[in-house]
Scaffold this active site. Structure first.
Site, PDB file in Angstrom:
ATOM      1  N   HIS B 101     -28.066  47.997 -45.210  1.00  0.00           N
ATOM      2  CA  HIS B 101     -28.435  48.291 -46.597  1.00  0.00           C
ATOM      3  C   HIS B 101     -29.735  49.072 -46.679  1.00  0.00           C
ATOM      4  O   HIS B 101     -30.034  49.694 -47.690  1.00  0.00           O
ATOM      5  CB  HIS B 101     -28.542  46.994 -47.417  1.00  0.00           C
ATOM      6  CG  HIS B 101     -29.800  46.222 -47.179  1.00  0.00           C
ATOM      7  ND1 HIS B 101     -30.752  46.020 -48.148  1.00  0.00           N
ATOM      8  CD2 HIS B 101     -30.280  45.628 -46.069  1.00  0.00           C
ATOM      9  CE1 HIS B 101     -31.751  45.318 -47.642  1.00  0.00           C
ATOM     10  NE2 HIS B 101     -31.493  45.070 -46.383  1.00  0.00           N
ATOM     11  N   CYS B 218     -38.698  40.584 -42.838  1.00  0.00           N
ATOM     12  CA  CYS B 218     -37.610  41.036 -43.708  1.00  0.00           C
ATOM     13  C   CYS B 218     -36.413  40.094 -43.637  1.00  0.00           C
ATOM     14  O   CYS B 218     -35.707  39.900 -44.610  1.00  0.00           O
ATOM     15  CB  CYS B 218     -37.183  42.441 -43.348  1.00  0.00           C
ATOM     16  SG  CYS B 218     -38.426  43.669 -43.745  1.00  0.00           S
ATOM     17  N   CYS B 389     -31.351  23.452 -43.775  1.00  0.00           N
ATOM     18  CA  CYS B 389     -31.918  24.686 -44.319  1.00  0.00           C
ATOM     19  C   CYS B 389     -31.153  25.851 -43.712  1.00  0.00           C
ATOM     20  O   CYS B 389     -30.044  25.675 -43.236  1.00  0.00           O
ATOM     21  CB  CYS B 389     -33.415  24.783 -44.042  1.00  0.00           C
ATOM     22  SG  CYS B 389     -33.802  25.024 -42.316  1.00  0.00           S
TER      23      CYS B 389
END
Ligand SMILES: [Zn+2]
Lengths: 101, 432
Positions: B101, B218, B389
């Site tokens: 992306h 990121c 998580c």
């Protein structure tokens, strides 16, 4: 009393209710000029809601490494750091250093 | 048939012509071929580019780009397009679907291949006049000097503080100017370091590294493609300006550009401190030198530190397989599953039977059972909690909080987290 604008950039706004820009009024009891050190104390005492978040901002009594402090878009190192005396309309910005690429 | 043969003959001739031009132009930094005049015409007629002289400067310049990711892809594209003569790309990562992306030099067919090779292939198509060298290695104290030596500029497009300090230190030692940028989420930053060996370096700005738990990458923090892309494009602009000679020792003022994509796009330019005489790298008494870097005396991992997640003992943890067989399938153990990811992660995909209490929210309860019961009404002293998580790091911290602050007795952390469960047990759950 001074009226200044405080900005929390680079994701630091999470410690102050996710608002990037704040207008604040800071006073000093002894009537002396308000400096950036006083503003930092004010931020810790009044603006950071969760005590856990203080360590995101302060480390060893000073601004945490990895956060740049700017006074009117200038590195505070050039402006006397905590000793800089604030004037009405000054803009103090804190921005977290980014590392992603 | 005759016509076809003729066509082939023509194509061959053209090919040979192009090839000879190409080999000529690659070695010849003194002049441009006719094809190159055509190719670069639109930028050469911009006065600021310095015309032919500027184009020849580009052609003779050698740039090494560290990281062919969100910043590297767009900057490489424009630098190669502009005709920078020699480009090195350092990256040992392979292309993943989740990179595409924002890392648009790569494409779906390249998933699994080396980023530096994938970038090179695309860039060769873009501009065959540029000589591109790939370094499919991780930049280390041992190899950095050898890689950087001979390049005029370094573009720091890396994603960890430790590598940023290493890039800086080696470049300062070799006298190379660094164009450094970074980004995460919707924001980015950019600066020029060690300008002509006179400007401030990364350590002048950041003498002390940030605490490891404050660093977001990121992959953790997420990133909007065009936001980091724009910063990468800005890196290319700064690099061109450096090559064209727009910045001089006289007019260069240290700065840091700060880009925000949301809510309204803005670009701020902060005036920054100059070179610090006390700087350990570029100051008057440097401790960081080629010798101390290469010998390993300067330990980057230690300097920047690492997050310590290993806070649970073995009996406080279960594998995804155990969770699946003992808790989900057999319904043997009555339990409550707590997912501690941020809620915008949770909203993308989650277990139907889980309760979402983000780690930050949990911390801010300061061990108050009343507050916790508002979120888990069925909570009792003997409740079995299972904590989950994304990757199994935050869930360990949360397990500690449940046990130490809330004094809940039975708490288990799921090793490897939600994504491990998806990988090993059920690949039909959306993974992001
Ligand atoms: Zn320095």
């Amino acid at each position: 009393m001074v009226k200044v604008k405080v900005e929390f950039l680079g994701g630091l706004d999470v410690i102050v209710g996710k608002e990037r820009i704040h207008k604040v009024e800071v006073t000093r009891d002894d009537g002396n000029a308000v400096n950036v050190g006083d503003l930092i104390d004010y931020i810790v005492a009044k603006m950071i809601k969760e005590k856990n978040d203080v360590e995101v901002f302060i480390d060893n009594g000073s601004i945490r490494p990895g956060i740049l402090t700017l006074i009117n878009d200038t590195d505070w190192e050039l402006e006397g750091e905590k000793e800089y005396e604030l004037d009405d309309g000054d803009v103090v910005s804190f921005t977290s250093t980014l590392h992603g690429g | 048939m005759e016509q076809l043969r003729k066509e082939i003959e023509n194509l061959r001739e053209e090919n040979a012509k192009l090839r000879s031009q190409l080999s000529e132009s690659k070695v010849n930094n003194e002049s441009l071929s006719l094809t190159e005049y055509q190719r670069y015409g639109r930028q050469m007629i911009v006065e600021e580019s310095g015309g032919l002289r500027g184009q020849l400067e580009l052609k003779s310049t050698r740039i090494v780009v560290v990281g062919a990711g969100g910043l590297g892809c767009p900057s490489l594209q424009y630098l190669v397009g502009a005709g920078v003569g020699h480009i090195g790309i350092v990256d040992n990562d392979t292309v993943e679907a989740s990179n595409l992306h924002r890392q648009t030099l790569h494409d779906t067919s390249r998933v699994g291949t080396l980023k530096c090779e994938s970038a090179k292939q695309k860039l060769n198509l873009l501009n065959p006049f540029v000589d591109i060298k790939t370094y499919p290695v991780r930049l280390t104290s041992e190899n950095a000097f050898e890689i950087f030596d001979g390049y005029n500029y370094v573009l720091d497009c890396t994603d960890s503080p430790a590598t940023r300090y290493l890039v800086n230190d080696v470049a300062v030692s070799l006298g190379i100017t660094v164009i450094s940028a970074s980004g995460v989420g919707t924001e980015g930053q950019l600066c020029i370091l060690n300008f002509k060996n006179q400007g401030p370096c990364y350590r002048c700005f950041y003498p002390t590294p940030p605490p490891p738990n404050s660093v977001s990458s990121c992959s953790e923090g997420g990133v909007i493609g065009p936001c980091i892309g724009l910063v990468g494009v800005m890196m290319a602009i700064e690099t061109l300006k450096l090559i064209y000679g727009v910045y001089t020792i006289e007019n260069f003022k240290p700065f840091l550009m700060s880009y925000s994509g949301f809510p309204q796009q803005s670009l701020r330019v902060f005036k920054m401190r100059g070179k610090q005489t006390t700087c350990k790298c570029c100051g008057s008494d440097p401790k960081i030198t080629k010798e101390t870097i290469e010998s390993g005396e300067i330990n980057y991992t230690e300097f920047c530190g690492q997050r310590n997640y290993n806070v649970c003992s073995a009996d406080e943890r279960i594998t995804v397989k155990q969770y699946h067989s003992e808790y989900i399938e057999s319904l043997e153990k009555d339990h409550i599953l707590i997912d501690v990811r941020p809620s915008h992660h949770y909203d993308i995909s989650h277990f139907q039977h889980s309760i979402n209490i983000p780690l930050k929210e949990l911390k801010n309860m300061h061990g108050s059972l009343d507050k916790l019961k508002e979120r888990i009404p069925q909570l009792q002293e003997n409740t079995n909690l299972v904590v989950l998580c994304r990757f199994g790091n935050d869930s360990q911290l949360a397990t500690r909080i449940f046990k130490d602050e809330f004094k809940i007795k039975s708490v288990k952390d799921v090793k490897g987290g939600f994504f491990k469960y998806i990988d090993n047990i059920n690949q039909d759950i959306p993974k992001y």
